[in-house]
Design a protein around this motif. Structure first.
Motif, PDB file in Angstrom:
ATOM      1  N   LEU A   1       0.915  -1.290   0.096  1.00  0.00           N
ATOM      2  CA  LEU A   1       0.046  -0.056   0.091  1.00  0.00           C
ATOM      3  C   LEU A   1       0.950   1.365   0.205  1.00  0.00           C
ATOM      4  O   LEU A   1       0.499   2.335  -0.707  1.00  0.00           O
ATOM      5  N   ILE A   2       2.021   1.320   0.623  1.00  0.00           N
ATOM      6  CA  ILE A   2       2.720   2.365   0.751  1.00  0.00           C
ATOM      7  C   ILE A   2       3.529   2.471  -0.728  1.00  0.00           C
ATOM      8  O   ILE A   2       3.495   3.920  -1.028  1.00  0.00           O
ATOM      9  N   SER A   3       3.762   1.525  -1.216  1.00  0.00           N
ATOM     10  CA  SER A   3       4.428   1.590  -2.643  1.00  0.00           C
ATOM     11  C   SER A   3       3.231   2.210  -3.505  1.00  0.00           C
ATOM     12  O   SER A   3       3.852   2.663  -4.739  1.00  0.00           O
ATOM     13  N   SER A   4       2.307   1.935  -3.323  1.00  0.00           N
ATOM     14  CA  SER A   4       1.206   2.208  -4.114  1.00  0.00           C
ATOM     15  C   SER A   4       0.484   3.654  -3.964  1.00  0.00           C
ATOM     16  O   SER A   4      -0.383   4.287  -4.623  1.00  0.00           O
ATOM     17  N   GLY A   5       1.240   4.473  -2.938  1.00  0.00           N
ATOM     18  CA  GLY A   5       0.899   5.919  -2.634  1.00  0.00           C
ATOM     19  C   GLY A   5      -0.092   6.333  -1.303  1.00  0.00           C
ATOM     20  O   GLY A   5      -0.211   7.348  -1.154  1.00  0.00           O
ATOM     21  N   PHE A   6      -0.109   5.041  -0.750  1.00  0.00           N
ATOM     22  CA  PHE A   6      -0.843   5.400   0.572  1.00  0.00           C
ATOM     23  C   PHE A   6       0.242   5.731   1.679  1.00  0.00           C
ATOM     24  O   PHE A   6       1.448   5.295   1.527  1.00  0.00           O
ATOM     25  N   SER A   7      -0.149   6.634   2.651  1.00  0.00           N
ATOM     26  CA  SER A   7       0.681   7.163   3.748  1.00  0.00           C
ATOM     27  C   SER A   7       0.806   5.962   4.839  1.00  0.00           C
ATOM     28  O   SER A   7      -0.071   5.053   4.937  1.00  0.00           O
TER      29      SER A   7
ATOM     30  N   PRO B   1       6.871  -4.044  -5.774  1.00  0.00           N
ATOM     31  CA  PRO B   1       6.241  -2.925  -6.156  1.00  0.00           C
ATOM     32  C   PRO B   1       5.898  -2.902  -7.485  1.00  0.00           C
ATOM     33  O   PRO B   1       4.750  -2.599  -7.925  1.00  0.00           O
ATOM     34  N   LEU B   2       7.008  -3.146  -8.301  1.00  0.00           N
ATOM     35  CA  LEU B   2       6.526  -3.285  -9.764  1.00  0.00           C
ATOM     36  C   LEU B   2       5.397  -4.196 -10.421  1.00  0.00           C
ATOM     37  O   LEU B   2       4.674  -3.889 -11.063  1.00  0.00           O
ATOM     38  N   LEU B   3       5.583  -5.537  -9.919  1.00  0.00           N
ATOM     39  CA  LEU B   3       4.990  -6.574 -10.292  1.00  0.00           C
ATOM     40  C   LEU B   3       3.267  -5.955  -9.533  1.00  0.00           C
ATOM     41  O   LEU B   3       2.305  -6.262 -10.353  1.00  0.00           O
ATOM     42  N   ASP B   4       3.333  -5.638  -8.281  1.00  0.00           N
ATOM     43  CA  ASP B   4       1.920  -5.228  -7.692  1.00  0.00           C
ATOM     44  C   ASP B   4       1.400  -4.321  -8.600  1.00  0.00           C
ATOM     45  O   ASP B   4       0.143  -4.031  -8.932  1.00  0.00           O
TER      46      ASP B   4
ATOM     47  N   ALA C   1       1.686  -3.511 -11.774  1.00  0.00           N
ATOM     48  CA  ALA C   1       1.540  -3.883 -13.048  1.00  0.00           C
ATOM     49  C   ALA C   1       0.164  -4.827 -12.843  1.00  0.00           C
ATOM     50  O   ALA C   1      -0.782  -4.686 -13.923  1.00  0.00           O
ATOM     51  N   VAL C   2       0.098  -5.487 -11.796  1.00  0.00           N
ATOM     52  CA  VAL C   2      -1.349  -6.106 -11.810  1.00  0.00           C
ATOM     53  C   VAL C   2      -2.492  -5.350 -11.476  1.00  0.00           C
ATOM     54  O   VAL C   2      -3.558  -5.487 -11.867  1.00  0.00           O
ATOM     55  N   ASN C   3      -2.239  -4.296 -10.428  1.00  0.00           N
ATOM     56  CA  ASN C   3      -3.391  -3.561  -9.984  1.00  0.00           C
ATOM     57  C   ASN C   3      -3.562  -2.642 -10.668  1.00  0.00           C
ATOM     58  O   ASN C   3      -4.659  -1.671 -10.755  1.00  0.00           O
ATOM     59  N   THR C   4      -2.997  -2.247 -11.951  1.00  0.00           N
ATOM     60  CA  THR C   4      -3.325  -1.232 -12.796  1.00  0.00           C
ATOM     61  C   THR C   4      -4.041  -1.708 -14.184  1.00  0.00           C
ATOM     62  O   THR C   4      -4.267  -1.022 -15.161  1.00  0.00           O
ATOM     63  N   ARG C   5      -4.025  -3.032 -14.242  1.00  0.00           N
ATOM     64  CA  ARG C   5      -4.881  -3.798 -15.428  1.00  0.00           C
ATOM     65  C   ARG C   5      -6.281  -3.651 -15.056  1.00  0.00           C
ATOM     66  O   ARG C   5      -6.849  -3.855 -14.056  1.00  0.00           O
TER      67      ARG C   5
ATOM     68  N   LEU D   1     -15.569  -2.639 -15.448  1.00  0.00           N
ATOM     69  CA  LEU D   1     -14.367  -2.661 -15.338  1.00  0.00           C
ATOM     70  C   LEU D   1     -13.603  -1.805 -14.604  1.00  0.00           C
ATOM     71  O   LEU D   1     -14.300  -0.561 -14.532  1.00  0.00           O
ATOM     72  N   GLY D   2     -12.558  -1.925 -13.997  1.00  0.00           N
ATOM     73  CA  GLY D   2     -11.766  -0.775 -13.269  1.00  0.00           C
ATOM     74  C   GLY D   2     -10.461  -1.470 -12.803  1.00  0.00           C
ATOM     75  O   GLY D   2     -10.128  -2.486 -13.003  1.00  0.00           O
ATOM     76  N   THR D   3      -9.628  -0.764 -12.192  1.00  0.00           N
ATOM     77  CA  THR D   3      -8.352  -1.115 -11.873  1.00  0.00           C
ATOM     78  C   THR D   3      -8.407  -1.371 -10.175  1.00  0.00           C
ATOM     79  O   THR D   3      -9.044  -0.821  -9.395  1.00  0.00           O
ATOM     80  N   GLY D   4      -7.582  -2.408  -9.758  1.00  0.00           N
ATOM     81  CA  GLY D   4      -7.550  -2.819  -8.185  1.00  0.00           C
ATOM     82  C   GLY D   4      -7.063  -1.623  -7.423  1.00  0.00           C
ATOM     83  O   GLY D   4      -7.365  -1.152  -6.376  1.00  0.00           O
ATOM     84  N   LEU D   5      -6.197  -0.904  -8.059  1.00  0.00           N
ATOM     85  CA  LEU D   5      -5.635   0.336  -7.366  1.00  0.00           C
ATOM     86  C   LEU D   5      -6.559   1.371  -7.353  1.00  0.00           C
ATOM     87  O   LEU D   5      -6.625   1.886  -6.176  1.00  0.00           O
ATOM     88  N   GLU D   6      -7.144   1.901  -7.889  1.00  0.00           N
ATOM     89  CA  GLU D   6      -8.418   2.620  -7.965  1.00  0.00           C
ATOM     90  C   GLU D   6      -9.322   2.536  -7.006  1.00  0.00           C
ATOM     91  O   GLU D   6      -9.925   3.196  -6.274  1.00  0.00           O
TER      92      GLU D   6
END
Length: 169
Positions: free
Chosen positions: A79-85, A135-138, A140-144, A154-159
């Motif tokens: 989560l931190i590498s995805s932009g959460f504090s 983080p790179l693999l996560d 890539a998966v979460n922005t598909r 459809l949406g991304t796991g990250l959003e």
């Protein structure tokens, strides 16, 4: 927070089938699976509500013994590498109130976990074999674009996880 173990993970850990979960809020439910990547045993964790996923690569046997700690460390770093504090992650974990091991959270959730696993395999070139954190693999998966239980279309796991957890922050 409920951590639902897939049957393959239960067999791998040599644990009896846990009880069904009772958490009504899927924002606090994750399903966990053991997968093989490049000949190494890895943890795949998938958020039941959003289909956000993260991988812990090459998990050592001693780490599997503390599955809750392994999950918590992986979730925090992902989560931190995805932009959460750090504060947001700590607040989510505080609201989740510890971890309880359960069965997986339903057929649809497991179907979406299997799709996440397919996405991991499709993005395996992003795997960094020098560390457990991916983080790179996560990313890539979460922005598909994908589907999940908690959102239509459809949406991304990250959003979707940002939306799912915004109420917790």
């Amino acid at each position: 927070m409920e951590l639902g173990l897939t049957f393959p993970l239960q067999r791998f850990l040599k644990v009896k089938t846990p009880a069904y979960g009772a958490e009504p809020d899927r924002r606090f439910c994750w399903d966990l699976h053991v997968i093989g990547l490049r000949g190494r045993k890895c943890l795949l964790a998938v958020h039941c509500h959003s289909r956000y996923a993260f991988v812990r690569y090459d998990v050592a046997p001693i780490q599997w013994a503390d599955l809750s700690g392994l999950f918590r460390a992986g979730l925090t770093e992902s989560l931190i590498s995805s932009g959460f504090s750090q504060k947001q992650v700590e607040e989510y974990l505080r609201q989740a109130d510890g971890a309880v091991i359960t069965r997986t959270h339903g057929r649809r959730e497991v179907a979406f976990l299997n799709r996440a696993w397919e996405d991991v395999l499709a993005q395996e070139l992003c795997l960094d074999i020098s560390c457990q954190v991916q983080p790179l693999l996560d990313h890539a998966v979460n922005t598909r674009p994908s589907r999940c239980v908690g959102f239509e279309g459809l949406g991304t796991g990250l959003e979707r996880i940002k939306t799912s957890l915004s109420a917790a922050f």
